[in-house]
Design a protein around this motif. Structure first.
Motif, PDB file in Angstrom:
ATOM      1  N   ALA A 147       0.823  -1.208   0.000  1.00 35.58           N
ATOM      2  CA  ALA A 147       0.000   0.000   0.000  1.00 35.58           C
ATOM      3  C   ALA A 147       0.858   1.259   0.000  1.00 35.58           C
ATOM      4  N   ALA A 148       2.036   1.207   0.606  1.00 42.59           N
ATOM      5  CA  ALA A 148       2.893   2.381   0.703  1.00 42.59           C
ATOM      6  C   ALA A 148       3.857   2.514  -0.477  1.00 42.59           C
ATOM      7  N   GLY A 149       3.969   1.477  -1.300  1.00 43.69           N
ATOM      8  CA  GLY A 149       4.974   1.455  -2.351  1.00 43.69           C
ATOM      9  C   GLY A 149       4.450   1.889  -3.701  1.00 43.69           C
ATOM     10  N   GLY A 150       5.400   2.045  -4.636  1.00 46.08           N
ATOM     11  CA  GLY A 150       5.072   2.386  -6.015  1.00 46.08           C
ATOM     12  C   GLY A 150       5.188   1.183  -6.915  1.00 46.08           C
TER      13      GLY A 150
ATOM     14  N   HIS B 278       5.489  -2.801  -5.987  1.00 42.03           N
ATOM     15  CA  HIS B 278       4.373  -3.681  -6.317  1.00 42.03           C
ATOM     16  C   HIS B 278       4.839  -4.902  -7.091  1.00 42.03           C
ATOM     17  N   ASP B 279       5.650  -4.676  -8.128  1.00 46.76           N
ATOM     18  CA  ASP B 279       6.130  -5.801  -8.926  1.00 46.76           C
ATOM     19  C   ASP B 279       6.960  -6.767  -8.084  1.00 46.76           C
ATOM     20  N   GLU B 280       7.789  -6.217  -7.204  1.00 43.99           N
ATOM     21  CA  GLU B 280       8.627  -7.070  -6.349  1.00 43.99           C
ATOM     22  C   GLU B 280       7.769  -7.937  -5.434  1.00 43.99           C
ATOM     23  N   ILE B 281       6.751  -7.343  -4.845  1.00 43.06           N
ATOM     24  CA  ILE B 281       5.877  -8.115  -3.949  1.00 43.06           C
ATOM     25  C   ILE B 281       5.081  -9.144  -4.730  1.00 43.06           C
ATOM     26  N   TRP B 282       4.584  -8.772  -5.905  1.00 34.12           N
ATOM     27  CA  TRP B 282       3.855  -9.753  -6.720  1.00 34.12           C
ATOM     28  C   TRP B 282       4.747 -10.933  -7.095  1.00 34.12           C
TER      29      TRP B 282
ATOM     30  N   ALA C 293      -0.126 -17.803 -13.006  1.00 32.41           N
ATOM     31  CA  ALA C 293      -0.101 -16.679 -13.948  1.00 32.41           C
ATOM     32  C   ALA C 293       0.248 -15.418 -13.182  1.00 32.41           C
ATOM     33  N   LEU C 294       1.333 -14.763 -13.594  1.00 30.27           N
ATOM     34  CA  LEU C 294       1.830 -13.562 -12.931  1.00 30.27           C
ATOM     35  C   LEU C 294       1.916 -12.426 -13.939  1.00 30.27           C
ATOM     36  N   HIS C 295       1.466 -11.244 -13.533  1.00 31.58           N
ATOM     37  CA  HIS C 295       1.458 -10.056 -14.399  1.00 31.58           C
ATOM     38  C   HIS C 295       2.197  -8.932 -13.685  1.00 31.58           C
ATOM     39  N   LEU C 296       3.288  -8.435 -14.294  1.00 34.66           N
ATOM     40  CA  LEU C 296       4.096  -7.353 -13.727  1.00 34.66           C
ATOM     41  C   LEU C 296       3.932  -6.092 -14.562  1.00 34.66           C
ATOM     42  N   LEU C 297       3.948  -4.915 -13.907  1.00 37.08           N
ATOM     43  CA  LEU C 297       3.436  -3.695 -14.538  1.00 37.08           C
ATOM     44  C   LEU C 297       4.422  -2.557 -14.780  1.00 37.08           C
ATOM     45  N   GLN C 298       5.557  -2.523 -14.097  1.00 39.26           N
ATOM     46  CA  GLN C 298       6.332  -1.280 -14.066  1.00 39.26           C
ATOM     47  C   GLN C 298       6.882  -0.867 -15.428  1.00 39.26           C
ATOM     48  N   LEU C 299       7.161  -1.809 -16.317  1.00 39.83           N
ATOM     49  CA  LEU C 299       7.691  -1.416 -17.623  1.00 39.83           C
ATOM     50  C   LEU C 299       6.647  -0.632 -18.414  1.00 39.83           C
ATOM     51  N   ASP C 300       5.392  -1.040 -18.319  1.00 38.79           N
ATOM     52  CA  ASP C 300       4.319  -0.348 -19.024  1.00 38.79           C
ATOM     53  C   ASP C 300       4.229   1.105 -18.565  1.00 38.79           C
TER      54      ASP C 300
ATOM     55  N   LEU D  47      13.228 -10.140 -11.571  1.00 38.41           N
ATOM     56  CA  LEU D  47      12.045 -10.706 -10.919  1.00 38.41           C
ATOM     57  C   LEU D  47      11.646 -12.031 -11.561  1.00 38.41           C
ATOM     58  N   VAL D  48      11.836 -12.146 -12.877  1.00 33.19           N
ATOM     59  CA  VAL D  48      11.650 -13.448 -13.519  1.00 33.19           C
ATOM     60  C   VAL D  48      12.591 -14.469 -12.886  1.00 33.19           C
TER      61      VAL D  48
END
Length: 447
Positions: free
Chosen positions: A178-181, A185-189, A206-213, A236-237
């Protein structure tokens, strides 16, 4: 006749037994949002983990062809259903609402049952007794088939499965999230995915990571920021691969490392709603669109045009062509009769589908602004997607590796609807008549 019937029954039984669901097999699908195919061979992008998987397994020369619209939720649904939006029905990152005389809106906080018109791979696997987990995967909110589900939806913890939500709260990861960006988020996922693999060993993850987008939207692709974010995702992969190793499942697991779409750098944005306002096809009051006979919902490289008044629809369609057919940056104005060519439903078959599509060229984007007098607005470089899937820069990352994958296998391209078909096949639970196909060319021993 009876003999032929008996032989046919025996053949069917043999074929069915050959595809008995295999509870001892595992598939991990990792989607790196906005990871273009062209990054895989870019020497300026550090990808030791992804390239190691590629070198030990299969890849493509062109990348993976995506579905229209080339945006996040439709393409993740294509990957997990084996069919395109014309069948699965997901057109936006949310549920569109068309109202007569009003602007069309898109609501993201919706459940799978409202968004998706077909079963997902998670649903199919449950029917054959296999288990699954989904971390930040779109269009899974409210799923009754996923054992551990942290869906990609606003207020995600509200819809996270109770066991997983309790674990995240007890570990403190929920507060950290909740406190992170985006990077946090990607690291926790990723870490959550690795832990679920170690502890519960689901058949499908199934895992979806977002920061590159988000980085590409802000800065554009082929930038230091974009390349750096891609490198972080590679690490992370690696964490997820390590989780499989620690679970003792390396010799039982197949990996698919993929993306939902590529990316294009843009320096000009079209504002079709501003032109529609000038033409009197929409009105503005108190800084909002008050009424609209025609309204454009932007999806990056396309604009979905809704003609909301049946009495004037034919006239308004002609106006759309007059205004935009030869406008700077526009590559095509597409009418609904041509939508099936693009894997899209017609509006008469899907209440949320637009009546016309405005598609733009490389370097341009479609925006939603309704202020101003000019169609085009120039700006500093940004990035976007949503272009027609025939645009090569929309091709997405595809790497397959691990058990069942032929080392060194190379294809010119694959379709993203092939992911579900191939994953189900590897798990011994083939899909029933998917649009996508099983990628037998990359398998070591096709059944």
């Amino acid at each position: 006749m009876l003999r032929r019937l008996a032989l046919a029954t025996l053949a069917l039984a043999t074929a069915t037994s050959a595809f008995a669901a295999d509870a001892d097999r595992h598939v991990v699908v990792i989607s790196l949002d906005g990871f273009p195919a062209y990054y895989l061979d870019d020497p300026q992008v550090s990808l030791p983990n992804i390239r190691a998987l590629r070198d030990a397994g299969a890849a493509t020369t062109e990348g993976m062809h995506v579905s229209n619209p080339s945006v996040t939720w439709p393409n993740h649904t294509s990957m997990m259903s084996g069919v395109r939006p014309e069948k699965h029905g997901v057109l936006f990152n949310g549920l569109p609402k068309r109202e007569a005389g009003k602007p069309t809106t898109v609501a993201p906080e919706r459940r799978q049952q409202e968004l998706v018109h077909v079963p997902l791979l998670f649903d199919h696997l449950k029917t054959v007794g296999l288990t699954s987990a989904a971390i930040n995967w779109p269009c899974t909110s409210g799923s009754e088939s996923i054992g551990d589900n942290w869906p990609d939806v606003p207020k995600a913890f509200t819809y996270t499965t109770p066991r997983l939500r309790e674990e995240l709260q007890k570990s403190g990861e929920a507060d950290k999230f909740a406190a992170g960006g985006a990077e946090v988020h990607d690291e926790i996922w990723a870490d959550t995915t690795a832990r679920i693999i170690r502890v519960r060993k689901p058949n499908l993850v199934a895992l979806h990571l977002l920061q590159l987008d988000s980085t590409h939207h802000q800065h554009g692709p082929h930038t230091p920021q974009g390349r750096a974010a891609a490198g972080v995702l590679d690490s992370l992969v690696g964490r997820v691969v390590q989780g499989v190793e620690e679970a003792g499942l390396t010799d039982k697991t197949t990996f698919f490392v993929v993306a939902d779409h590529g990316f294009i750098a843009v320096t000009k944005t079209l504002r079709p709603n501003a032109i529609l306002r000038k033409e009197g096809l929409l009105t503005v009051a108190d800084g909002k669109v008050a009424s609209a006979r025609a309204f454009v919902v932007p999806e990056g490289g396309i604009g979905m045009v809704y003609l909301t008044d049946p009495a004037t629809r034919d006239e308004d369609r002609k106006t759309i062509h007059r205004l935009f057919d030869n406008a700077e940056g526009v590559v095509a104005v597409i009418d609904s009769a041509d939508f099936p060519r693009y894997g899209l439903p017609k509006p008469e078959d899907h209440l949320g589908m637009s009546d016309v599509i405005i598609a733009v060229k490389d370097g341009y984007a479609v925006g939603g602004a309704f202020t101003g007098d000019d169609l085009l607005q120039s700006h500093e470089q940004k990035g976007t997607h949503g272009f027609l899937s025939t645009e090569p820069k929309m091709n997405a990352l595809f790497v397959a590796s691990g058990v069942g994958i032929k080392p060194g296998a190379r294809l010119p391209f694959v379709e993203n609807i092939d992911i579900a078909a191939t994953a189900a096949y590897l798990l011994g639970a083939p899909l029933d008549k998917p649009t996508g196909r099983v990628l037998t060319e990359i398998l070591t021993s096709p059944k």
